[in-house]
Design a protein around this motif. Structure first.
Motif, PDB file in Angstrom:
ATOM      1  N   GLY A 116      89.416  15.321 132.057  1.00  0.00           N
ATOM      2  CA  GLY A 116      88.763  16.149 131.045  1.00  0.00           C
ATOM      3  C   GLY A 116      87.454  16.736 131.536  1.00  0.00           C
ATOM      4  O   GLY A 116      86.889  16.294 132.543  1.00  0.00           O
ATOM      5  N   ILE A 117      86.967  17.755 130.819  1.00  0.00           N
ATOM      6  CA  ILE A 117      85.693  18.388 131.160  1.00  0.00           C
ATOM      7  C   ILE A 117      84.868  18.628 129.899  1.00  0.00           C
ATOM      8  O   ILE A 117      85.397  18.800 128.812  1.00  0.00           O
ATOM      9  CB  ILE A 117      85.882  19.744 131.886  1.00  0.00           C
ATOM     10  N   ARG A 118      83.567  18.632 130.082  1.00  0.00           N
ATOM     11  CA  ARG A 118      82.633  19.119 129.064  1.00  0.00           C
ATOM     12  C   ARG A 118      81.534  19.866 129.794  1.00  0.00           C
ATOM     13  O   ARG A 118      81.289  19.649 130.983  1.00  0.00           O
ATOM     14  CB  ARG A 118      82.067  17.969 128.226  1.00  0.00           C
ATOM     15  N   THR A 121     100.513  16.989 129.532  1.00  0.00           N
ATOM     16  CA  THR A 121     100.241  17.825 128.366  1.00  0.00           C
ATOM     17  C   THR A 121      98.768  18.210 128.318  1.00  0.00           C
ATOM     18  O   THR A 121      97.889  17.363 128.489  1.00  0.00           O
ATOM     19  CB  THR A 121     100.597  17.078 127.063  1.00  0.00           C
ATOM     20  N   TYR A 122      98.545  19.483 128.089  1.00  0.00           N
ATOM     21  CA  TYR A 122      97.181  20.016 127.954  1.00  0.00           C
ATOM     22  C   TYR A 122      96.784  19.990 126.480  1.00  0.00           C
ATOM     23  O   TYR A 122      97.567  20.354 125.600  1.00  0.00           O
ATOM     24  CB  TYR A 122      97.153  21.451 128.488  1.00  0.00           C
ATOM     25  N   HIS A 123      95.531  19.551 126.215  1.00  0.00           N
ATOM     26  CA  HIS A 123      95.061  19.476 124.834  1.00  0.00           C
ATOM     27  C   HIS A 123      94.091  20.609 124.512  1.00  0.00           C
ATOM     28  O   HIS A 123      93.961  21.542 125.281  1.00  0.00           O
ATOM     29  CB  HIS A 123      94.438  18.107 124.570  1.00  0.00           C
ATOM     30  N   LYS A 124      93.406  20.512 123.437  1.00  0.00           N
ATOM     31  CA  LYS A 124      92.614  21.582 122.827  1.00  0.00           C
ATOM     32  C   LYS A 124      91.802  22.407 123.816  1.00  0.00           C
ATOM     33  O   LYS A 124      91.101  21.872 124.676  1.00  0.00           O
ATOM     34  CB  LYS A 124      91.694  20.987 121.767  1.00  0.00           C
ATOM     35  N   ARG A 136      83.888  27.343 123.666  1.00  0.00           N
ATOM     36  CA  ARG A 136      82.462  27.153 123.936  1.00  0.00           C
ATOM     37  C   ARG A 136      82.265  25.671 124.199  1.00  0.00           C
ATOM     38  O   ARG A 136      83.189  24.892 124.137  1.00  0.00           O
ATOM     39  CB  ARG A 136      81.610  27.624 122.759  1.00  0.00           C
ATOM     40  N   ALA A 137      81.046  25.264 124.503  1.00  0.00           N
ATOM     41  CA  ALA A 137      80.780  23.876 124.883  1.00  0.00           C
ATOM     42  C   ALA A 137      81.281  22.895 123.826  1.00  0.00           C
ATOM     43  O   ALA A 137      80.965  23.052 122.637  1.00  0.00           O
ATOM     44  CB  ALA A 137      79.284  23.683 125.107  1.00  0.00           C
ATOM     45  N   PRO A 138      82.063  21.878 124.231  1.00  0.00           N
ATOM     46  CA  PRO A 138      82.520  20.865 123.262  1.00  0.00           C
ATOM     47  C   PRO A 138      81.331  20.043 122.782  1.00  0.00           C
ATOM     48  O   PRO A 138      80.284  19.982 123.430  1.00  0.00           O
ATOM     49  CB  PRO A 138      83.477  19.995 124.097  1.00  0.00           C
ATOM     50  N   GLY A 139      81.514  19.392 121.657  1.00  0.00           N
ATOM     51  CA  GLY A 139      80.473  18.510 121.157  1.00  0.00           C
ATOM     52  C   GLY A 139      80.366  17.255 122.007  1.00  0.00           C
ATOM     53  O   GLY A 139      81.150  17.032 122.931  1.00  0.00           O
ATOM     54  N   ALA A 140      79.405  16.402 121.663  1.00  0.00           N
ATOM     55  CA  ALA A 140      79.162  15.192 122.446  1.00  0.00           C
ATOM     56  C   ALA A 140      80.347  14.237 122.423  1.00  0.00           C
ATOM     57  O   ALA A 140      80.510  13.415 123.315  1.00  0.00           O
ATOM     58  CB  ALA A 140      77.916  14.491 121.916  1.00  0.00           C
ATOM     59  N   ALA A 141      81.186  14.331 121.397  1.00  0.00           N
ATOM     60  CA  ALA A 141      82.309  13.404 121.266  1.00  0.00           C
ATOM     61  C   ALA A 141      83.640  14.083 121.547  1.00  0.00           C
ATOM     62  O   ALA A 141      84.675  13.692 121.007  1.00  0.00           O
ATOM     63  CB  ALA A 141      82.316  12.794 119.862  1.00  0.00           C
ATOM     64  N   ALA A 142      83.635  15.113 122.372  1.00  0.00           N
ATOM     65  CA  ALA A 142      84.881  15.826 122.650  1.00  0.00           C
ATOM     66  C   ALA A 142      84.918  16.291 124.095  1.00  0.00           C
ATOM     67  O   ALA A 142      83.886  16.417 124.746  1.00  0.00           O
ATOM     68  CB  ALA A 142      85.045  17.019 121.704  1.00  0.00           C
ATOM     69  N   MET A 143      86.128  16.546 124.573  1.00  0.00           N
ATOM     70  CA  MET A 143      86.350  17.085 125.907  1.00  0.00           C
ATOM     71  C   MET A 143      87.604  17.939 125.897  1.00  0.00           C
ATOM     72  O   MET A 143      88.551  17.648 125.166  1.00  0.00           O
ATOM     73  CB  MET A 143      86.546  15.973 126.944  1.00  0.00           C
ATOM     74  N   GLU A 144      87.603  19.007 126.680  1.00  0.00           N
ATOM     75  CA  GLU A 144      88.844  19.723 126.966  1.00  0.00           C
ATOM     76  C   GLU A 144      89.597  18.844 127.955  1.00  0.00           C
ATOM     77  O   GLU A 144      89.060  18.508 129.016  1.00  0.00           O
ATOM     78  CB  GLU A 144      88.531  21.082 127.574  1.00  0.00           C
ATOM     79  N   LEU A 169      83.313  16.756 135.167  1.00  0.00           N
ATOM     80  CA  LEU A 169      84.735  16.454 135.133  1.00  0.00           C
ATOM     81  C   LEU A 169      84.895  14.946 135.189  1.00  0.00           C
ATOM     82  O   LEU A 169      84.215  14.271 135.979  1.00  0.00           O
ATOM     83  CB  LEU A 169      85.457  17.100 136.314  1.00  0.00           C
ATOM     84  N   ARG A 170      85.779  14.414 134.342  1.00  0.00           N
ATOM     85  CA  ARG A 170      86.049  12.978 134.347  1.00  0.00           C
ATOM     86  C   ARG A 170      87.539  12.715 134.528  1.00  0.00           C
ATOM     87  O   ARG A 170      88.387  13.458 134.016  1.00  0.00           O
ATOM     88  CB  ARG A 170      85.578  12.330 133.044  1.00  0.00           C
ATOM     89  N   VAL A 171      87.822  11.651 135.266  1.00  0.00           N
ATOM     90  CA  VAL A 171      89.200  11.199 135.463  1.00  0.00           C
ATOM     91  C   VAL A 171      89.278   9.761 134.975  1.00  0.00           C
ATOM     92  O   VAL A 171      88.488   8.908 135.384  1.00  0.00           O
ATOM     93  CB  VAL A 171      89.618  11.275 136.944  1.00  0.00           C
ATOM     94  N   PHE A 172      90.240   9.481 134.072  1.00  0.00           N
ATOM     95  CA  PHE A 172      90.443   8.145 133.519  1.00  0.00           C
ATOM     96  C   PHE A 172      91.746   7.588 134.064  1.00  0.00           C
ATOM     97  O   PHE A 172      92.812   8.187 133.895  1.00  0.00           O
ATOM     98  CB  PHE A 172      90.498   8.224 131.996  1.00  0.00           C
ATOM     99  N   VAL A 173      91.680   6.445 134.765  1.00  0.00           N
ATOM    100  CA  VAL A 173      92.885   5.817 135.312  1.00  0.00           C
ATOM    101  C   VAL A 173      92.637   4.322 135.471  1.00  0.00           C
ATOM    102  O   VAL A 173      91.549   3.900 135.858  1.00  0.00           O
ATOM    103  CB  VAL A 173      93.265   6.449 136.668  1.00  0.00           C
ATOM    104  N   ASP A 174      93.619   3.524 135.132  1.00  0.00           N
ATOM    105  CA  ASP A 174      93.562   2.082 135.339  1.00  0.00           C
ATOM    106  C   ASP A 174      92.320   1.453 134.703  1.00  0.00           C
ATOM    107  O   ASP A 174      91.719   0.529 135.245  1.00  0.00           O
ATOM    108  CB  ASP A 174      93.603   1.789 136.847  1.00  0.00           C
ATOM    109  N   GLY A 175      91.927   1.972 133.549  1.00  0.00           N
ATOM    110  CA  GLY A 175      90.773   1.415 132.867  1.00  0.00           C
ATOM    111  C   GLY A 175      89.444   1.771 133.496  1.00  0.00           C
ATOM    112  O   GLY A 175      88.415   1.177 133.184  1.00  0.00           O
ATOM    113  N   HIS A 176      89.428   2.728 134.428  1.00  0.00           N
ATOM    114  CA  HIS A 176      88.200   3.185 135.068  1.00  0.00           C
ATOM    115  C   HIS A 176      87.946   4.640 134.700  1.00  0.00           C
ATOM    116  O   HIS A 176      88.883   5.398 134.480  1.00  0.00           O
ATOM    117  CB  HIS A 176      88.303   3.105 136.598  1.00  0.00           C
ATOM    118  N   VAL A 177      86.677   5.024 134.692  1.00  0.00           N
ATOM    119  CA  VAL A 177      86.308   6.421 134.508  1.00  0.00           C
ATOM    120  C   VAL A 177      85.535   6.877 135.747  1.00  0.00           C
ATOM    121  O   VAL A 177      84.534   6.268 136.127  1.00  0.00           O
ATOM    122  CB  VAL A 177      85.421   6.623 133.257  1.00  0.00           C
ATOM    123  N   TYR A 178      86.038   7.937 136.371  1.00  0.00           N
ATOM    124  CA  TYR A 178      85.381   8.528 137.540  1.00  0.00           C
ATOM    125  C   TYR A 178      84.823   9.891 137.123  1.00  0.00           C
ATOM    126  O   TYR A 178      85.484  10.628 136.386  1.00  0.00           O
ATOM    127  CB  TYR A 178      86.374   8.691 138.691  1.00  0.00           C
TER     128      TYR A 178
END
Length: 354
Positions: free
Chosen positions: A78-80, A111-114, A118-126, A157-166
């Motif tokens: 995801g990205i913000r 699957t691609y989501h929303k 414009r910039a997502p809020g603090a609690a959201a990500m594309e 940009l964030r990547v979530f895998v195996d309970g980790h966030v990169y």
């Protein structure tokens, strides 16, 4: 978005429960996925991180610095970003040749989501949910959609895998609207993640010089060498033409709209010359006499723009003569877009130094 993330959190929370039916279903799904690719399922492994999908969005979540215990599994990317008037888009793929994006929301990879305009809020990500696979094969990039002069967005940009966030920061702008990420380096954690941020303008200039030299080589002519002084002259005039808003409002000759000849602009750039030639190319509003020509507007891809410009010049006898001239040995190129992004101007300056 919250419903999707909540559902994903539930799935992940169930899948990490040792001995649960959910974990069995997870392994069955992974085995089916790998079987389609002719692979056998690896031994079940314990997820090494404790981060859940909801935590993926938190700004204060601790980013992982070590690789996960398994590279085979589902992932989320995801990205913000911060610019409230910028539309930044996320693209990702794994095994498929199709990029998941706002235009292509479902592929065999996920699957691609929303799509945020414009910039997502603090609690959201594309974001994009990826089906189980080898996360080291993830290819990801972000683009600033329809970039305008002066606009830039800083993001993560964030990547979530195996309970980790990169995570990895990025910046996109009118001059460099695309960033490509080395996701494998991010999750391996063994070296600093490599981010390739190619300047859009430099890529177009390089492409135009390359395409020009291909045409010269086909006619047995030596390749032209890029010159910093000629680049300054070409860029300066291209910028003047797009920023000055003079298209169609003046009767001045196209090559002298700033009141100077090409040779005088080259002089001003500090270049001492024996001969000077200049090509102009315009897409969009431009001059009245140019509007009658059917120049196909190039796409945003630097290679496409370079090919379109050079082919347009080669289709015109006068411009073709400049490209295939024998009395020049160096070249400078400038390519700019108008503030509204609707008009593009390309300038080639050819010369032979003293």
């Amino acid at each position: 978005m919250r419903h999707v993330l909540a559902a994903l959190a539930n799935v992940i929370a169930v899948s990490v429960s040792a001995g649960s039916a959910g974990a069995d279903l997870w392994e069955e799904e992974k085995a089916r996925f790998l079987a389609k690719r002719g692979q056998s399922a690896p031994p079940a492994v314990r997820r090494s991180g404790g981060v859940l999908a909801d935590d993926f969005l938190k700004r204060n979540v601790k980013l992982a610095t070590q690789p996960p215990s398994s590279f085979i599994g589902a992932a989320k990317i995801g990205i913000r970003w911060d610019c409230k008037t910028c539309d930044v888009d996320l693209y990702a793929r794994v095994e498929s040749d199709e990029w998941l994006s706002f235009r292509n929301k479902k592929t065999p990879d996920g699957t691609y989501h929303k799509d945020f305009l414009r910039a997502p809020g603090a609690a959201a990500m594309e974001s994009i949910d990826l089906v189980p696979g080898d996360v080291r094969k993830i290819k990801a990039r972000v683009k600033l959609f329809l970039p305008k002069a002066g606009k830039a967005a800083n993001g993560e940009l964030r990547v979530f895998v195996d309970g980790h966030v990169y995570g990895m920061p990025f910046r996109v702008s009118h001059a460099a609207p695309e960033v490509t990420f080395d996701v494998a380096a991010m999750v391996l954690g063994t070296k600093k993640p490599k981010v390739e941020t190619a300047s859009w303008e430099r890529a177009v200039i390089g492409g135009i010089i390359s395409e020009t030299n291909k045409r010269r080589a086909a006619h047995g002519l030596p390749a032209l060498v890029g010159s910093p002084g000629l680049h300054r002259a070409a860029h300066g005039y291209a910028k003047f033409l797009t920023d000055g808003e003079l298209w169609g409002r003046t009767t001045k000759q196209a090559h002298e709209m700033d009141g100077r000849t090409a040779a005088e602009r080259v002089d001003a750039a500090g270049y001492r010359w024996r001969s000077v030639r200049e090509n102009l190319y315009c897409v969009g509003g431009c001059l009245p006499e140019w509007r009658k020509k059917r120049f196909a507007p190039p796409g945003r891809d630097p290679k496409d723009i370079a090919q379109s410009y050079v082919q347009g010049w080669m289709d015109s006898p006068g411009h073709r003569a400049n490209i295939l001239a024998e009395d020049v040995s160096e070249i400078g190129v400038g390519v700019t877009f108008s503030a509204d992004g609707r008009m593009s101007v390309g300038v080639q300056v050819f010369a032979k130094p003293l």
